[in-house]
Design a protein around this motif. Sequence first.
Motif, PDB file in Angstrom:
ATOM      1  N   ASN A  48      43.835  68.120   0.137  1.00  0.00           N
ATOM      2  CA  ASN A  48      43.620  69.381   0.848  1.00  0.00           C
ATOM      3  C   ASN A  48      42.749  70.291  -0.007  1.00  0.00           C
ATOM      4  O   ASN A  48      43.049  70.514  -1.186  1.00  0.00           O
ATOM      5  N   ILE A  49      41.697  70.816   0.589  1.00  0.00           N
ATOM      6  CA  ILE A  49      40.742  71.653  -0.135  1.00  0.00           C
ATOM      7  C   ILE A  49      40.895  73.102   0.309  1.00  0.00           C
ATOM      8  O   ILE A  49      40.976  73.390   1.502  1.00  0.00           O
ATOM      9  N   HIS A  50      40.929  73.984  -0.667  1.00  0.00           N
ATOM     10  CA  HIS A  50      40.952  75.418  -0.384  1.00  0.00           C
ATOM     11  C   HIS A  50      39.780  76.058  -1.109  1.00  0.00           C
ATOM     12  O   HIS A  50      39.771  76.136  -2.344  1.00  0.00           O
ATOM     13  N   LEU A  51      38.774  76.474  -0.356  1.00  0.00           N
ATOM     14  CA  LEU A  51      37.631  77.193  -0.906  1.00  0.00           C
ATOM     15  C   LEU A  51      37.965  78.682  -0.853  1.00  0.00           C
ATOM     16  O   LEU A  51      38.164  79.246   0.223  1.00  0.00           O
ATOM     17  N   VAL A  52      38.046  79.316  -2.006  1.00  0.00           N
ATOM     18  CA  VAL A  52      38.534  80.689  -2.109  1.00  0.00           C
ATOM     19  C   VAL A  52      37.459  81.676  -1.678  1.00  0.00           C
ATOM     20  O   VAL A  52      36.293  81.562  -2.086  1.00  0.00           O
ATOM     21  N   SER A  53      37.845  82.653  -0.880  1.00  0.00           N
ATOM     22  CA  SER A  53      36.920  83.724  -0.494  1.00  0.00           C
ATOM     23  C   SER A  53      36.470  84.483  -1.736  1.00  0.00           C
ATOM     24  O   SER A  53      37.247  84.686  -2.665  1.00  0.00           O
ATOM     25  N   ASN A  54      35.206  84.912  -1.722  1.00  0.00           N
ATOM     26  CA  ASN A  54      34.644  85.528  -2.929  1.00  0.00           C
ATOM     27  C   ASN A  54      33.640  86.607  -2.558  1.00  0.00           C
ATOM     28  O   ASN A  54      32.822  86.406  -1.659  1.00  0.00           O
ATOM     29  N   PRO A  55      33.682  87.759  -3.226  1.00  0.00           N
ATOM     30  CA  PRO A  55      32.646  88.772  -3.000  1.00  0.00           C
ATOM     31  C   PRO A  55      31.389  88.444  -3.802  1.00  0.00           C
ATOM     32  O   PRO A  55      31.311  87.414  -4.457  1.00  0.00           O
ATOM     33  N   SER A  56      30.433  89.336  -3.781  1.00  0.00           N
ATOM     34  CA  SER A  56      29.202  89.134  -4.554  1.00  0.00           C
ATOM     35  C   SER A  56      29.415  89.347  -6.041  1.00  0.00           C
ATOM     36  O   SER A  56      28.477  89.191  -6.820  1.00  0.00           O
ATOM     37  N   HIS A  57      30.616  89.688  -6.433  1.00  0.00           N
ATOM     38  CA  HIS A  57      30.904  89.948  -7.841  1.00  0.00           C
ATOM     39  C   HIS A  57      31.158  88.650  -8.598  1.00  0.00           C
ATOM     40  O   HIS A  57      31.958  88.584  -9.527  1.00  0.00           O
ATOM     41  N   LEU A  58      30.527  87.595  -8.154  1.00  0.00           N
ATOM     42  CA  LEU A  58      30.381  86.299  -8.803  1.00  0.00           C
ATOM     43  C   LEU A  58      31.634  85.813  -9.507  1.00  0.00           C
ATOM     44  O   LEU A  58      32.522  85.261  -8.888  1.00  0.00           O
ATOM     45  N   GLU A  59      31.747  86.027 -10.819  1.00  0.00           N
ATOM     46  CA  GLU A  59      32.797  85.391 -11.611  1.00  0.00           C
ATOM     47  C   GLU A  59      34.178  86.014 -11.439  1.00  0.00           C
ATOM     48  O   GLU A  59      35.160  85.483 -11.958  1.00  0.00           O
ATOM     49  N   PHE A  60      34.292  87.112 -10.718  1.00  0.00           N
ATOM     50  CA  PHE A  60      35.606  87.739 -10.581  1.00  0.00           C
ATOM     51  C   PHE A  60      36.568  86.905  -9.751  1.00  0.00           C
ATOM     52  O   PHE A  60      37.773  87.139  -9.769  1.00  0.00           O
TER      53      PHE A  60
ATOM     54  N   ILE B  72      40.350  95.395  -7.833  1.00  0.00           N
ATOM     55  CA  ILE B  72      40.987  96.371  -6.952  1.00  0.00           C
ATOM     56  C   ILE B  72      40.153  96.602  -5.698  1.00  0.00           C
ATOM     57  O   ILE B  72      40.656  96.551  -4.576  1.00  0.00           O
ATOM     58  N   ASP B  73      38.868  96.839  -5.888  1.00  0.00           N
ATOM     59  CA  ASP B  73      38.002  97.181  -4.750  1.00  0.00           C
ATOM     60  C   ASP B  73      37.718  95.993  -3.838  1.00  0.00           C
ATOM     61  O   ASP B  73      37.803  96.115  -2.609  1.00  0.00           O
ATOM     62  N   GLN B  74      37.348  94.868  -4.436  1.00  0.00           N
ATOM     63  CA  GLN B  74      36.848  93.753  -3.636  1.00  0.00           C
ATOM     64  C   GLN B  74      37.939  92.851  -3.089  1.00  0.00           C
ATOM     65  O   GLN B  74      37.772  92.253  -2.029  1.00  0.00           O
ATOM     66  N   PHE B  75      39.042  92.731  -3.810  1.00  0.00           N
ATOM     67  CA  PHE B  75      40.112  91.828  -3.385  1.00  0.00           C
ATOM     68  C   PHE B  75      41.325  92.579  -2.848  1.00  0.00           C
ATOM     69  O   PHE B  75      41.722  92.397  -1.699  1.00  0.00           O
ATOM     70  N   ILE B  76      41.917  93.426  -3.677  1.00  0.00           N
ATOM     71  CA  ILE B  76      43.185  94.053  -3.309  1.00  0.00           C
ATOM     72  C   ILE B  76      43.017  94.999  -2.132  1.00  0.00           C
ATOM     73  O   ILE B  76      43.778  94.943  -1.161  1.00  0.00           O
ATOM     74  N   ALA B  77      42.026  95.879  -2.196  1.00  0.00           N
ATOM     75  CA  ALA B  77      41.849  96.874  -1.140  1.00  0.00           C
ATOM     76  C   ALA B  77      41.187  96.308   0.108  1.00  0.00           C
ATOM     77  O   ALA B  77      41.545  96.679   1.226  1.00  0.00           O
ATOM     78  N   ALA B  78      40.218  95.419  -0.073  1.00  0.00           N
ATOM     79  CA  ALA B  78      39.382  94.992   1.051  1.00  0.00           C
ATOM     80  C   ALA B  78      39.650  93.578   1.536  1.00  0.00           C
ATOM     81  O   ALA B  78      39.054  93.139   2.518  1.00  0.00           O
ATOM     82  N   GLY B  79      40.527  92.828   0.864  1.00  0.00           N
ATOM     83  CA  GLY B  79      40.721  91.426   1.218  1.00  0.00           C
ATOM     84  C   GLY B  79      41.159  91.198   2.653  1.00  0.00           C
ATOM     85  O   GLY B  79      40.692  90.261   3.310  1.00  0.00           O
ATOM     86  N   GLU B  80      42.026  92.046   3.146  1.00  0.00           N
ATOM     87  CA  GLU B  80      42.483  91.869   4.522  1.00  0.00           C
ATOM     88  C   GLU B  80      41.376  92.203   5.511  1.00  0.00           C
ATOM     89  O   GLU B  80      41.160  91.493   6.502  1.00  0.00           O
ATOM     90  N   ASP B  81      40.632  93.266   5.251  1.00  0.00           N
ATOM     91  CA  ASP B  81      39.589  93.692   6.178  1.00  0.00           C
ATOM     92  C   ASP B  81      38.416  92.717   6.200  1.00  0.00           C
ATOM     93  O   ASP B  81      37.838  92.437   7.253  1.00  0.00           O
TER      94      ASP B  81
END
Length: 814
Positions: free
Chosen positions: A201-213, A582-591
Amino acid sequence: MGEVLTERDVIFDAFRRWGYLEAELDPLGYFLPQPQAELKLTGQAAAEARRIYCGTIGAEFMHIPEAERRGWLQERLESEPAAVDPPRILDRLLRAEVFEQVIQSRYVGTKRFSLEGNAALIPLLDEILNGAGERGAEQAVVAMSHRGRLNVMAHIVGRVADEIFAGFEDVDPRSVLGGGDVKYHMGATGVYATTCGRPVNIHLVSNPSHLEFVDPVALGRVRAKQTRLGENGPGRVLPVLLHGDAAFAGQGVAAEALNLAGVEGFSVGGTVHVIVNNLIGFTTGPKELHSSRFAADVAKRLPIPIFHVNAEDPEAVVRVGRLVVEYRYAFGSDVVVDLIGFRRYGHSEVDDPSITQPVLYRRIESHPPLYQAYAEKIGVDSTPSVEAFRAELDAAYQKAAGREKKPELYRLPAYWDNYQGGPYDPAYEVDTGLSAEELGEITAALVRYPEGFHIHPKVKRLLEQRAEMGRGKRPVDFGMAEALAFGSLLRQGIPVRLSGEDSQRGTFSQRHAVLVDSESEERYLPLGHLAPNQARFEIYNSVLSEAAVLGYEYGFSRDYPEALVLWEAQFGDFANVAQPIIDQFIAAGEDKWDLLAGVVLLLPHGHEGQGPEHSSARIERFLQIAAEDNLQVCQPSTAAQYFHLLRRQALRRWRKPLVVFTPKSMLRHPLAASKLGSFSRKRFFTVIPELEIENARRILVCSGKIGHELREERKRRGDERTAIVFLEQLYPFPDDELAAELDRHPEARDIVWVQEEPGNMGAFFWVVPHLERHARGRAVRSVKRSASASPATGSAKAHEVEQKTLLTLAFTTG
């Protein structure tokens, strides 16, 4: 006497150490070998060693201190390589590159961040997953930035082409008004069919433009999945992190994530790192991107092997893939593949790279696709396969063009079935109180330690006080309230995980979750010994990092929703080091991604004269990013409130991140302590009403420590006409509860918001409009420090002057 080395031994030792510097790694001849004086050797042994260590694979492993591991690698590198499967390699390359070519022709001028020039990534991942499957892997978590993401989604995750093309068609835009994300940031799930017949089973993780974060986020998710599986979890879940060369060398969070590899509580049994190395970052060349020769050199901080490999030699790439997965499973170690290729187009397909790298791109323009070169090498006519695959993709294009709804690219695991996101609903509320009997049982276990354990005298006194608290003979402070909350959840079968700098003891010596024997330094966790069938309790002193550790705990909470997962900042001020998480994952991950998380941030906050970096957790920043019920922002003013807040977070099925501004000086202060009976009430109060003053003429509304200081000032003044109301939850804002409390004081002509933060900080901008809405024509004023570029003064005496002025103005302004 030591073993006598032969001339052959000496020659091979030199090549093992330095051969990678003369390896033929750049397919375009732009990144030339670096001649080494130690390798100016002749003879049969030198020729043999050069063939092994200076070909299209450059292996770095002699820095590893364990002789067993060096010997293991040496033996395999110097043995004849196992046979590869050329038809399979060709199929992987052909599909990867033709897929990109079709998108380029169908969606001209659209960004896709092509994999061309590093298409060998697909057979590399194929070999890694096949090897992992043979060794019992059931899941692989893959994290990467945008370069080649759509290709990986199609050929590794297994999403069908029309689903990916739908992202280019941008179907159903109304479904993501104000939300969603671009196609090359989205996550996906699927199943990879390995050659051994074992599905992974493969899970490709969602990622913002903040590359290595995304790196620590993915590792936290892996750790959670491994923990869920229990026995041999690290063997059953494989983390694969794909990096860009510029980002791996340049972004500190990548180094922070590497540093977690062998740390207790954070290790995942070895991560496979692949640097998708284009030898360029946007328009910037290697010499401008890193001080050392290779982008991978940052990984030398760990005792792990690094394999540089020429991406235009797919058989060498596959050989390295086999080697790294074998090594990971043999030693439970990280391993790095530096896949050195090029980038056929600009940073995105709308850029013209010939402006900044004209010579390089003239070479690239004349360079054939890899699948064509490899087909010619192995003597295969690839034309029929290309035509068949193009027809398949044309059909997918037609299907995508007819879609009316966006495709679902992922399926959440079953453990998310009982949890909800979206808007808050009062129906989610649960009772959080406990009986005195339950609290007493938990207390008895919290203050117990093994016979013969040499307890520190100060800690012994603390435990004696906590025993009194649990019996109702002494008010309960914050440290005990937290322990009671954790203990109660563990007894209910809810796991608890907490990490942070110095969190086992607590920055302010308030926690002491881990007892240390004064003579042997043996450790004992009372919360791990509550009951025979209790849930798992984990608490770790983290590495000195905010970004990676918070990202890790966010990731852990993503795949363990039923656990209470907390990250504690040493001081709340330091949370801004993790701002992208905080900004890219915690606050905006659901949206953005429709992904929920229940991670808790404990941020010590309060102006106490400790200077500008030890005063403010930046309440204003969390309120600025609060919208659409995306998170919860609370500042509990009493120990009982903290207890109920933690239990509410774990017991409600409404899964949202929780930001808690925790006290410092008030941790043990009598005004913030709570009677034991307060722990038996039903709920956390979003607003604490005024309980002593009736018919108030002035209402002071505040949050946190300043409220207790206002109460003391009111008592000193003998003021019987000023009500003090504590706002315990700042978001979602408790409008109904606050309005009801304001209406209880109809004679009050002034409503004053009081905060100790400067006027451009704190909750002022957020709370005052709510107060004005509920004031019913009464004046709404505010008392606060003057707007400032810095959160607080560095002078303790200046702080005292400011604080006294605030308290005076609170009772006299108007």
